[in-house]
Design a protein around this motif. Structure first.
Motif, short mmCIF file in Angstrom:
data_model
loop_
_atom_site.label_atom_id
_atom_site.label_comp_id
_atom_site.label_asym_id
_atom_site.label_seq_id
_atom_site.Cartn_x
_atom_site.Cartn_y
_atom_site.Cartn_z
N UNK A 263 0.82 -1.21 0.00
CA UNK A 263 0.00 0.00 0.00
C UNK A 263 0.85 1.26 0.00
N UNK A 264 2.02 1.20 0.63
CA UNK A 264 2.87 2.39 0.68
C UNK A 264 3.36 2.79 -0.71
N UNK A 265 3.37 1.81 -1.64
CA UNK A 265 3.86 2.05 -3.00
C UNK A 265 2.71 2.19 -3.99
N UNK A 266 1.73 1.26 -3.92
CA UNK A 266 0.68 1.21 -4.93
C UNK A 266 -0.59 1.98 -4.55
N UNK A 267 -0.77 2.27 -3.27
CA UNK A 267 -1.96 2.99 -2.79
C UNK A 267 -3.25 2.24 -3.07
N UNK A 268 -3.16 0.94 -3.26
CA UNK A 268 -4.34 0.10 -3.47
C UNK A 268 -3.99 -1.32 -3.05
N UNK A 269 -5.03 -2.15 -2.89
CA UNK A 269 -4.85 -3.51 -2.39
C UNK A 269 -4.94 -4.51 -3.53
N UNK A 270 -4.00 -5.48 -3.58
CA UNK A 270 -4.08 -6.53 -4.60
C UNK A 270 -5.38 -7.32 -4.45
N UNK A 271 -6.00 -7.64 -5.57
CA UNK A 271 -7.20 -8.48 -5.55
C UNK A 271 -7.25 -9.31 -6.84
N UNK A 272 -7.86 -10.51 -6.78
CA UNK A 272 -8.31 -11.21 -5.57
C UNK A 272 -7.13 -11.83 -4.83
N UNK A 273 -7.36 -12.18 -3.56
CA UNK A 273 -6.31 -12.72 -2.70
C UNK A 273 -6.71 -14.09 -2.17
N UNK A 274 -5.70 -14.95 -2.02
CA UNK A 274 -5.86 -16.24 -1.35
C UNK A 274 -4.78 -16.29 -0.27
N UNK A 275 -5.18 -16.32 1.00
CA UNK A 275 -4.23 -16.33 2.10
C UNK A 275 -4.10 -17.75 2.64
N UNK A 276 -2.90 -18.33 2.51
CA UNK A 276 -2.71 -19.72 2.92
C UNK A 276 -2.77 -19.90 4.44
N UNK A 277 -2.44 -18.85 5.19
CA UNK A 277 -2.57 -18.96 6.64
C UNK A 277 -4.03 -19.12 7.04
N UNK A 278 -4.88 -18.28 6.46
CA UNK A 278 -6.31 -18.34 6.76
C UNK A 278 -6.89 -19.67 6.28
#
Length: 392
Positions: free
Chosen positions: A91-106
């Motif tokens: 976010x500090x660089x792109x000012x937006x969130x990657x999507x879609x996301x798959x979080x392996x921890x979750x």
């Protein structure tokens, strides 16, 4: 493959997009030390199976927009492990969130009971039988150049195994009929409001007893808001503004008046401008006005034993259902839910899993029956059942 020029990055990203991968593995390396507030992005690692590469984000003038294009491509799922800090650094660089996301921890926590949030190396070992050496470069200085071979190996290995984990955990989620719940959680994770850290919500990070004098909670709210505001403005670690322990100590010392708080702030802060202290007075006064208008007492309407019993029942249900307790609700979140400070437990999949039962129990329309049972390996466990109360 370490990329340190815009032309290399452009060619590599075009090659990736031409392959039309359905998913890619992504990781970042960054520095978040005890001096600064915002993370400093150092590396971006990506793997799409046949190829893996590392982007040096610290190279002056490198154009990272080619990476941003991939991060926002809706046809490519971005696979992370414990994505929150990665998202914050991106976010500090792109000012937006990657999507879609798959979080392996979750995903792993939806399929197995873990006592705490599960680390990447443990998931890789559990599902792939590979023991990773996470010690060699764990405490590396990711801002120093040139990077060592050990650092580069460490960085690229994370995404290589992460790529392989994706399909394994997809299958596991389907087997456990948890894919719907998981997707709901992923939609929540990419909500940008979770990463903006509103100063008005900063008090929720402070550990304290919700049953104390409401005026003291007003103190915690105001000081925390002021701390967060200055930390963001000056890019300073929160504890460099004022230590969280000092904020919590206001309650122990029964400090509730603005003059007393200011005296404590002056004693416990360094290099703070007079204008910043004046800003605290304004923040305190605004919080006090809102508190008086809302008559927000934050008082608990339950006996502590209720929380203890519900916590035991939740833990038992999670073990029985093979889902991680921390994913459903921490003890603090459970406290907030039953005291009316948050509705997290009473929405979405959490409501289906446990919240509906808690709601029925707190409304006294049902009760939990608890018994001790012996497992196959002769371990005594708690078993609970929700039973409707009989009407007279």
């Amino acid at each position: 493959m370490l990329i340190s020029t815009t032309s290399e990055l452009e060619n590599t990203c075009e090659e990736l997009i031409a392959k039309k991968p359905k998913f890619i593995a992504v990781d970042t390396e960054f520095i978040r030390n005890n001096l600064i507030y915002y993370p400093k992005l150092s590396l971006i690692q990506i793997s799409y199976g046949e190829k893996s590469f590392i982007v040096d984000a610290l190279v002056p003038e490198i154009d990272l927009s080619f990476i941003k294009k991939i991060m926002l491509n809706q046809g490519i799922t971005k696979v992370f492990h414990s994505c929150r800090q990665d998202i914050e650094s991106l976010l500090t660089v792109f000012k937006c969130i990657p999507t879609p996301i798959f979080d392996t921890q979750v995903a792993a926590m939806f399929c197995h009971y873990y006592h705490d949030f599960i680390g990447y190396s443990k998931v890789v070992e559990q599902y792939q039988g590979i023991a990773l050496d996470k010690i060699k470069a764990k405490n590396s200085d990711w801002l120093r150049r040139p990077l060592s071979e050990d650092q580069l190996d460490y960085a690229v290995n994370d995404v290589v195994h992460l790529y392989d984990l994706y399909q394994i955990l997809c299958n596991k989620l389907e087997e456990n009929n948890r894919m719907g719940w998981f997707q709901e959680e992923m939609e929540s994770i990419v909500d940008i409001n979770k990463y903006l850290h509103s100063p008005k919500d900063a008090w929720k990070r402070i550990k304290f007893n919700y049953e104390v004098n409401p005026r003291l909670i007003l103190t915690v709210k105001a000081v925390s808001e002021w701390q967060e505001t200055l930390a963001q403005r000056y890019n300073m670690n929160r504890n460099k503004i004022i230590n969280n322990a000092v904020i919590a100590d206001f309650i122990e010392k029964n400090v509730e008046h603005v003059d007393e708080i200011l005296d404590d702030l002056k004693r416990n802060t360094k290099n703070i401008k007079d204008a910043d202290l004046l800003e605290f007075v304004n923040i305190f006064n605004e919080n006090e006005r809102n508190w008086m208008q809302q008559n927000n007492t934050l008082s608990s309407n339950y006996d502590k034993s209720v929380l203890d019993i519900l916590s035991i029942i939740l833990d038992s249900k999670c073990k029985e259902s093979n889902i991680s307790r921390k994913l459903v609700s921490s003890k603090d979140e459970l406290t907030g839910s039953i005291s009316g400070q948050t509705d997290k437990l009473f929405k979405g999949w959490r409501y289906d899993f446990f919240g509906r039962s808690v709601e029925s129990f707190l409304n006294t329309s049902s009760k939990f029956e608890i018994s001790a049972v012996k497992s196959a390996n002769n371990i005594t466990k708690i078993q609970s059942n929700l039973v409707e109360n009989n009407c007279c």
